[in-house]
Design a protein around this motif. Sequence first.
Motif, PDB file in Angstrom:
ATOM      1  N   UNK A   1      42.294  54.872  29.894  1.00 34.08           N
ATOM      2  CA  UNK A   1      41.467  53.677  29.714  1.00 34.08           C
ATOM      3  C   UNK A   1      42.172  52.688  28.790  1.00 34.08           C
ATOM      4  N   UNK A   2      42.771  53.196  27.727  1.00 33.38           N
ATOM      5  CA  UNK A   2      43.444  52.319  26.765  1.00 33.38           C
ATOM      6  C   UNK A   2      44.615  51.588  27.412  1.00 33.38           C
ATOM      7  N   UNK A   3      45.333  52.248  28.342  1.00 32.54           N
ATOM      8  CA  UNK A   3      46.459  51.581  29.004  1.00 32.54           C
ATOM      9  C   UNK A   3      45.967  50.446  29.898  1.00 32.54           C
ATOM     10  N   UNK A   4      44.835  50.647  30.591  1.00 34.47           N
ATOM     11  CA  UNK A   4      44.285  49.575  31.424  1.00 34.47           C
ATOM     12  C   UNK A   4      43.768  48.416  30.580  1.00 34.47           C
ATOM     13  N   UNK A   5      43.202  48.724  29.428  1.00 33.59           N
ATOM     14  CA  UNK A   5      42.732  47.662  28.529  1.00 33.59           C
ATOM     15  C   UNK A   5      43.911  46.829  28.045  1.00 33.59           C
ATOM     16  N   UNK A   6      45.030  47.476  27.753  1.00 29.43           N
ATOM     17  CA  UNK A   6      46.228  46.745  27.323  1.00 29.43           C
ATOM     18  C   UNK A   6      46.717  45.798  28.410  1.00 29.43           C
ATOM     19  N   UNK A   7      46.708  46.272  29.660  1.00 30.14           N
ATOM     20  CA  UNK A   7      47.158  45.433  30.767  1.00 30.14           C
ATOM     21  C   UNK A   7      46.248  44.223  30.927  1.00 30.14           C
ATOM     22  N   UNK A   8      44.946  44.453  30.895  1.00 29.70           N
ATOM     23  CA  UNK A   8      44.001  43.353  31.041  1.00 29.70           C
ATOM     24  C   UNK A   8      44.098  42.375  29.873  1.00 29.70           C
ATOM     25  N   UNK A   9      44.363  42.905  28.681  1.00 34.07           N
ATOM     26  CA  UNK A   9      44.524  42.039  27.511  1.00 34.07           C
ATOM     27  C   UNK A   9      45.753  41.144  27.666  1.00 34.07           C
ATOM     28  N   UNK A  10      46.836  41.710  28.213  1.00 30.29           N
ATOM     29  CA  UNK A  10      48.037  40.912  28.461  1.00 30.29           C
ATOM     30  C   UNK A  10      47.747  39.759  29.417  1.00 30.29           C
ATOM     31  N   UNK A  11      46.975  40.042  30.458  1.00 27.48           N
ATOM     32  CA  UNK A  11      46.625  38.992  31.426  1.00 27.48           C
ATOM     33  C   UNK A  11      45.779  37.912  30.750  1.00 27.48           C
ATOM     34  N   UNK A  12      44.801  38.322  29.950  1.00 33.55           N
ATOM     35  CA  UNK A  12      43.937  37.352  29.266  1.00 33.55           C
ATOM     36  C   UNK A  12      44.727  36.513  28.265  1.00 33.55           C
ATOM     37  N   UNK A  13      45.658  37.135  27.557  1.00 35.54           N
ATOM     38  CA  UNK A  13      46.508  36.392  26.614  1.00 35.54           C
ATOM     39  C   UNK A  13      47.351  35.374  27.362  1.00 35.54           C
ATOM     40  N   UNK A  14      47.858  35.769  28.528  1.00 35.52           N
ATOM     41  CA  UNK A  14      48.660  34.853  29.346  1.00 35.52           C
ATOM     42  C   UNK A  14      47.814  33.671  29.819  1.00 35.52           C
TER      43      UNK A  14
END
Length: 261
Positions: free
Chosen positions: A50-63
């Motif tokens: 779950x934490x790895x998917x949250x990191x990916x989604x956070x990267x997209x939101x930051x972008x």
Amino acid sequence: MLIANMAMSDLLYPIFLFPVRLAEMHVGWWLIGGTLGQALCKIHTFLADVSSLVSIQSLVLITVDRFGTVVVPLRSPLISRKFCPFFIVATWIIAMTFHSPYFFAFRLVEYPGGILCEGLWQEAFGGTTRAKYHLTGAIVFFYIPFVLVVILYSIILIKLKKQVHPGEQSSSNEEQRARRNKNVLKMAIAIVLVFVISWVPYHTSWVLLSYVPEISFFSSCSFLLYAHITYYLAIANCAINPFICLILSSNYRQGLKKLLT
């Protein structure tokens, strides 16, 4: 807040995953049995992924946030402070929903020498569910976000090159804003590049194992070594991101200094 969310997810990953992996490396078996061991078997894998998917989604939101700030600065923020907590909560809900099958697939299995925590996908769901599940996750939560991030950052870079040209007169506020955007952009691009380098080989090996017909190469020492290296390279991503922020973000350094003092 988005960077803090990614940092929290990166911290959660090693907390739940590393102790188990260290125990497996030195002992070889799952150390806790019974109801507690069964629950920990399901929870540790669930929360780590779950934490790895949250990191990916956070990267997209930051972008997306950087894209709005640089490309359309006069419009209202694409991710405003008011709605940012909503997006953060959404990243966790989406990740937990996608990985909810873990509670049915993962369980303790007894062997003559001890017990192991294993994902019994075929017994839980039947057929080729595991292969389809991992392929769906790779496409939806890795390859599509990767393409989107590359496109948005390419547009951002083009926009930044056009903003201030050598010899042109510009106000101090515009220069400061451009400098700030470039600094944040450098950090974000570094995080994305490290993320891609860490995770692309791992997802590639999963796709090969799931959909390419079994051949002798997949059982060879070379591929097993490749699989182990890509796995540990992927989980090392959570330890690299804080160093990137520490090196490239003055706000991160100041916040860490205040926290420690």
